[in-house]
Write a protein that holds these residues in place. Sequence first.
Motif, PDB file in Angstrom:
ATOM      1  N   HIS A 101       0.835  -1.198   0.000  1.00  0.00           N
ATOM      2  CA  HIS A 101       0.000   0.000   0.000  1.00  0.00           C
ATOM      3  C   HIS A 101       0.872   1.251   0.000  1.00  0.00           C
ATOM      4  CE1 HIS A 101       0.777   1.119   4.225  1.00  0.00           C
ATOM      5  NE2 HIS A 101       0.869  -0.195   4.426  1.00  0.00           N
ATOM      6  N   GLY A 156       0.066   7.242   3.527  1.00  0.00           N
ATOM      7  CA  GLY A 156      -0.689   8.476   3.415  1.00  0.00           C
ATOM      8  C   GLY A 156      -1.928   8.371   2.564  1.00  0.00           C
ATOM      9  N   ARG A 157      -2.015   7.338   1.748  1.00  0.00           N
ATOM     10  CA  ARG A 157      -3.217   7.150   0.931  1.00  0.00           C
ATOM     11  C   ARG A 157      -4.082   6.003   1.437  1.00  0.00           C
ATOM     12  NH1 ARG A 157      -3.168   4.629  -5.010  1.00  0.00           N
ATOM     13  NH2 ARG A 157      -3.189   2.767  -3.670  1.00  0.00           N
ATOM     14  N   ASP A 158      -3.422   4.892   1.784  1.00  0.00           N
ATOM     15  CA  ASP A 158      -4.129   3.691   2.212  1.00  0.00           C
ATOM     16  C   ASP A 158      -3.940   3.486   3.713  1.00  0.00           C
ATOM     17  OD1 ASP A 158      -4.707   3.002  -0.575  1.00  0.00           O
ATOM     18  OD2 ASP A 158      -2.565   2.506  -0.694  1.00  0.00           O
TER      19      ASP A 158
END
Length: 275
Positions: free
Chosen positions: A228, A231-233
């Motif tokens: 992953h 910061g996004r996932d």
Amino acid sequence: MVLEAEMEHENGKRTAAARALAVLGAFSQGGGALTLTEISRYADLSLTTAHRLAHEVLEWGGLELDDEGRYRLSRKILDLASSSTRALRLRESALPHISDLHRLTGLTVHLGVRDGGDVMYLEALRPHSNYSGENRMGGRMPLHVTATGLALLAYAEPAFVDEYLSRPLKRFTPHTLADPDSVRAALETARRNRFALVSQTISLGAGAVAAPVFGEDGSVETVVGVVHLIGRDDPAKLIDPVRAAATRVGHALAERRTRPHPRTVDFNRRSAGFF
């Protein structure tokens, strides 16, 4: 004259087939991508001979060249090896379940096994197909640097773990677990939680979650992992889906082991007069 004598020595020492196989065998000693000089050294061949054989294998489709001019084993080699080994049966049983995980998360999903001191990826399902890094299908990474590797190492024999941690541990980023105490603590956590979690241990900006596939006797030979983006996932939201996929893979493998082999079924049907 020196080069000719060297090639004559090689010809007297090994057959043409043995030299070609030595080129392929060189990749078991490298890091997955080798220069021609490294192939020559690992295969114990002159540079001229290594160049000729590498290009013959390249033309056949057994090798590929990356953007930096290094040689890699192609997917064709893995497919050929898997076609007659347990690895293919394992991959076939696991593929529907890791494909579901890939569709659910939209992330890169791995199926890995331990091979020596590395995790070897039997499958790598990716959002984009143009990736050629070490954690591609057929690629390898040291056990201590990946979530899949740590999940495997956590259930390895204690003697193997001790021997592995006695070696120098390669560091890829400042976050790589590169000292034995840190790795042992991570292994204890992985065993307690039944999953491994790493962050930026291979490349900055990426993390991974992996769960062991338990055999009926509690042993672990296979792992399922997801990569992953930091910061996004949210890795916490990936734990349950990864563990569920690993559980389903374990059930599929157990079912396959108890299912009669097709050849046995055919033989029994013939014996009973069905043919």
